[in-house]
Design a protein around this motif. Structure first.
Motif, short mmCIF file in Angstrom:
data_model
loop_
_atom_site.label_atom_id
_atom_site.label_comp_id
_atom_site.label_asym_id
_atom_site.label_seq_id
_atom_site.Cartn_x
_atom_site.Cartn_y
_atom_site.Cartn_z
N ARG A 3 43.74 40.55 35.59
CA ARG A 3 43.29 41.77 35.89
C ARG A 3 43.91 42.52 37.04
O ARG A 3 44.43 43.61 37.10
N ARG A 46 42.13 34.66 35.20
CA ARG A 46 41.49 35.94 34.68
C ARG A 46 41.66 37.04 35.72
O ARG A 46 41.92 37.99 35.82
N GLU A 47 41.73 36.52 37.13
CA GLU A 47 41.79 37.47 38.28
C GLU A 47 43.39 37.95 38.40
O GLU A 47 43.59 39.26 38.58
N THR A 48 44.13 37.12 38.29
CA THR A 48 45.70 37.39 38.26
C THR A 48 45.93 38.33 37.22
O THR A 48 46.65 39.23 37.34
N VAL A 97 38.55 35.88 44.45
CA VAL A 97 38.25 35.64 43.29
C VAL A 97 36.75 35.67 42.96
O VAL A 97 35.87 35.01 43.80
N HIS A 157 38.64 29.42 45.50
CA HIS A 157 37.42 29.66 44.77
C HIS A 157 36.46 28.48 45.29
O HIS A 157 36.86 27.50 45.30
N LEU A 180 45.56 33.75 45.97
CA LEU A 180 44.37 33.92 45.95
C LEU A 180 43.60 33.02 46.98
O LEU A 180 43.99 31.88 47.24
N TYR A 198 41.07 31.79 38.47
CA TYR A 198 42.50 32.36 38.95
C TYR A 198 43.17 33.02 37.82
O TYR A 198 43.67 34.13 38.29
#
Length: 200
Positions: A182, A178-180, A200, A124, A121, A176
């Motif tokens: 998703r 949450r994005e992973t 992100v 952020h 990622l 991170y």
């Protein structure tokens, strides 16, 4: 957009390697309570960090290796400082555990993303703010150890920034995570539609 190359031998990469090589020396000075020398090494490291970023952008020497070495050096300096300060009882070990746990989380997320065909990622802005807060807080605490006259002020400033940095560190870690989650839900394991990295 600046092109990222696969070159290994560059000035920024050499400076990042120097920073990495200085980490055990830095940790040794902290454990030995040589706070002034620890500050000197930290200043040298900070200057090389600034210079390698400027050189990389100015002379188009941004590399994939550099993108790994630079944040790795930052995190290792934070870890070394935390261990040294906890060893000397400037900070409690629970703070060390909180920050290390977040980095372990990111390692696990990196493995999960790699298994789905993604690169790491992008960092952020909260992660950058957290790192900045910790890289400010920990040297300030060392400064208080090096100069007793500054200790009262250094302790307040250092602890305030350290707690704020730890909070932001985990906030960014949750983003991170949450994005992973998703990405894993929408991406096939084969990674046929995966990109090189994620925002992100």
């Amino acid at each position: 957009m600046t092109e990222v190359s696969n070159r290994i031998v560059t000035i920024p990469n050499a400076l990042s390697l120097l920073r990495l090589l200085l980490i055990p020396v830095f940790l040794g000075t902290l454990i030995a309570a040589e706070y002034l020398w620890a500050l000197v090494i930290l200043v040298v490291s900070s200057v090389t960090d600034l210079v390698d970023g400027v050189v990389a952008r100015r002379f188009d020497q941004i590399t994939r290796l550099g993108q790994l070495l630079d944040p790795a050096a930052d995190r290792l300096y934070i870890l070394a400082t935390l261990i040294g300060l906890a060893w000397q009882q400037f900070i409690p070990w629970w703070l060390v555990a909180i920050i290390i746990a977040r980095d372990v989380l990111l390692i696990v997320l990196g493995v999960v993303l790699a298994n789905h065909g993604y690169g790491p990622l992008y960092v952020h802005h909260l992660g950058k703010m957290a790192t900045f807060a910790l890289l400010f807080a920990l040297p300030v605490l060392i400064l208080g150890g090096a100069f007793s006259a500054l200790e009262p002020v250094a302790t307040v400033l250092g602890w305030s920034a350290a707690l704020w940095g730890a909070f932001l560190y985990w906030w960014a870690g949750i983003l991170y995570l949450r994005e992973t989650i998703r990405v894993v839900r929408i991406s096939p394991v084969s990674g046929s539609g995966a990109s090189d990295s994620l925002n992100v």
